[in-house]
Design an enzyme around this catalytic site. Structure first.
Site, mmCIF file in Angstrom:
data_model
loop_
_atom_site.group_PDB
_atom_site.id
_atom_site.type_symbol
_atom_site.label_atom_id
_atom_site.label_comp_id
_atom_site.label_asym_id
_atom_site.label_seq_id
_atom_site.Cartn_x
_atom_site.Cartn_y
_atom_site.Cartn_z
ATOM 1 N N GLY A 12 -75.737 -1.992 67.811
ATOM 2 C CA GLY A 12 -76.538 -2.315 67.793
ATOM 3 C C GLY A 12 -77.214 -2.727 66.165
ATOM 4 N N SER A 13 -76.549 -2.721 65.118
ATOM 5 C CA SER A 13 -76.974 -3.493 63.729
ATOM 6 C C SER A 13 -77.553 -4.712 64.479
ATOM 7 C CB SER A 13 -76.219 -3.139 62.792
ATOM 8 O OG SER A 13 -74.437 -4.488 62.865
ATOM 9 N N VAL A 88 -69.593 -10.301 81.733
ATOM 10 C CA VAL A 88 -70.191 -10.332 81.913
ATOM 11 C C VAL A 88 -69.891 -11.305 84.148
ATOM 12 C CG1 VAL A 88 -72.469 -12.213 82.293
ATOM 13 C CG2 VAL A 88 -71.118 -11.381 79.917
ATOM 14 N N ASN A 102 -71.840 -15.586 72.264
ATOM 15 C CA ASN A 102 -71.546 -14.194 72.285
ATOM 16 C C ASN A 102 -71.247 -14.291 70.750
ATOM 17 O OD1 ASN A 102 -70.131 -11.697 72.217
ATOM 18 N ND2 ASN A 102 -68.121 -12.443 72.353
ATOM 19 N N HIS A 104 -68.875 -12.828 67.657
ATOM 20 C CA HIS A 104 -67.444 -12.671 67.947
ATOM 21 C C HIS A 104 -66.359 -12.102 65.947
ATOM 22 C CE1 HIS A 104 -63.705 -11.307 69.539
ATOM 23 N NE2 HIS A 104 -62.384 -11.339 68.044
HETATM 24 C C1 GAR Z 1 -70.150 -7.056 65.923
HETATM 25 O O1 GAR Z 1 -69.233 -6.819 64.418
HETATM 26 C C2 GAR Z 1 -69.646 -8.019 66.776
HETATM 27 O O2 GAR Z 1 -69.235 -8.592 66.096
HETATM 28 C C3 GAR Z 1 -69.063 -7.045 67.319
HETATM 29 O O3 GAR Z 1 -69.176 -5.913 67.608
HETATM 30 C C4 GAR Z 1 -69.435 -5.444 66.725
HETATM 31 C C5 GAR Z 1 -70.962 -4.884 67.132
HETATM 32 O O4 GAR Z 1 -72.055 -4.855 66.160
HETATM 33 N N1 GAR Z 1 -68.366 -7.455 68.627
HETATM 34 C C6 GAR Z 1 -66.995 -7.614 69.654
HETATM 35 O O5 GAR Z 1 -66.635 -7.295 68.714
HETATM 36 C C7 GAR Z 1 -66.380 -8.670 71.038
HETATM 37 N N2 GAR Z 1 -65.494 -8.597 71.287
HETATM 38 P P1 GAR Z 1 -73.022 -4.167 66.062
HETATM 39 O O6 GAR Z 1 -73.238 -3.007 67.358
HETATM 40 O O7 GAR Z 1 -72.990 -3.081 65.060
HETATM 41 O O8 GAR Z 1 -74.250 -5.136 66.289
#
Ligand code: GAR
Length: 196
Positions: A12-13, A88, A102, A104
């Site tokens: 969740g950052s 989703v 989203n 990525h």
């Molecule tokens: C982030 O780096 C995001 O880009 C990635 O997951 C991480 C979540 O970090 N998303 C994916 O890989 C989607 N395919 P967070 O929970 O600390 O925000």
């Protein structure tokens, strides 16, 4: 006011950074966080930030019905996926046409698709010997990581970089750009967002 729901599966950052960016914003409000994991750290962040957060299981994410109801209660007009692992459901995509984006952690169309999440992505980038990577912010469609691209930003990859080094560079880009792109995208789509 446009109310946003953030969908997040893990740490969740990004969610926290987005909430902080929009605190006291004149026309955008982060109204809720939705997760598929009861133990995701994003719930603790939500608690601290005073944002309601909810967990839904795989079945709920299969149909989308209960999630749509909860989002209607919070008068949600736009959805942001920030580290969200599940697909989703079609019912939610139909209810939010062009209103779900989203992030990525790579330069799509490279290193996208099912299973390409977090460290898997950075390890693949490293193993392929890439000299650059970055972030992609895009609309979602029915296929993982294939919707129209809104924005990309790049960083370099050194041969000495570990997957963790790459992750740190990518996360820095996410922190800098994601909230601003959300703001721009919501403003651009205002005529399609229902008013409450
Ligand atoms: C982030 O780096 C995001 O880009 C990635 O997951 C991480 C979540 O970090 N998303 C994916 O890989 C989607 N395919 P967070 O929970 O600390 O925000």
């Amino acid at each position: 006011m446009t109310n946003i729901a953030i969908f997040a599966s893990g740490n969740g950052s990004n969610a926290e950074n987005i909430v902080n960016y929009f605190t006291s914003h004149e026309d955008i409000n982060i109204a809720m966080i939705i997760s598929n994991r009861p133990n995701a750290y994003v719930h603790e962040r939500a608690n601290k930030l005073n944002i309601p957060s909810y967990t839904y299981n795989k079945n709920d994410f299969g149909s989308g019905t209960d999630i749509l109801k909860k989002m209607a209660e919070h008068e949600i007009g736009f959805i942001v996926l920030a580290g969200f692992l599940l697909k989703v459901p079609q019912s939610i995509m139909d209810a939010f046409p062009n209103r779900i984006i989203n992030i990525h952690p790579a330069l799509l169309p490279k290193y996208g698709g099912k299973g390409m999440y977090g460290d898997n992505v950075h390890n693949s980038v490293k193993n392929a010997g890439e000299i650059e990577t970055g972030i992609t912010i895009h609309y979602i469609n029915e296929n993982y990581d294939e919707g129209d691209i809104i924005f990309q930003a790049k960083c370099n990859v050194l041969s000495s970089d570990t997957a963790l080094d790459i992750a740190n560079k990518v996360q820095t880009l996410e922190q800098i750009h994601f909230p601003k792109i959300i703001e721009e995208t919501v403003r651009k789509n205002l005529k399609n967002i229902p008013k409450y």
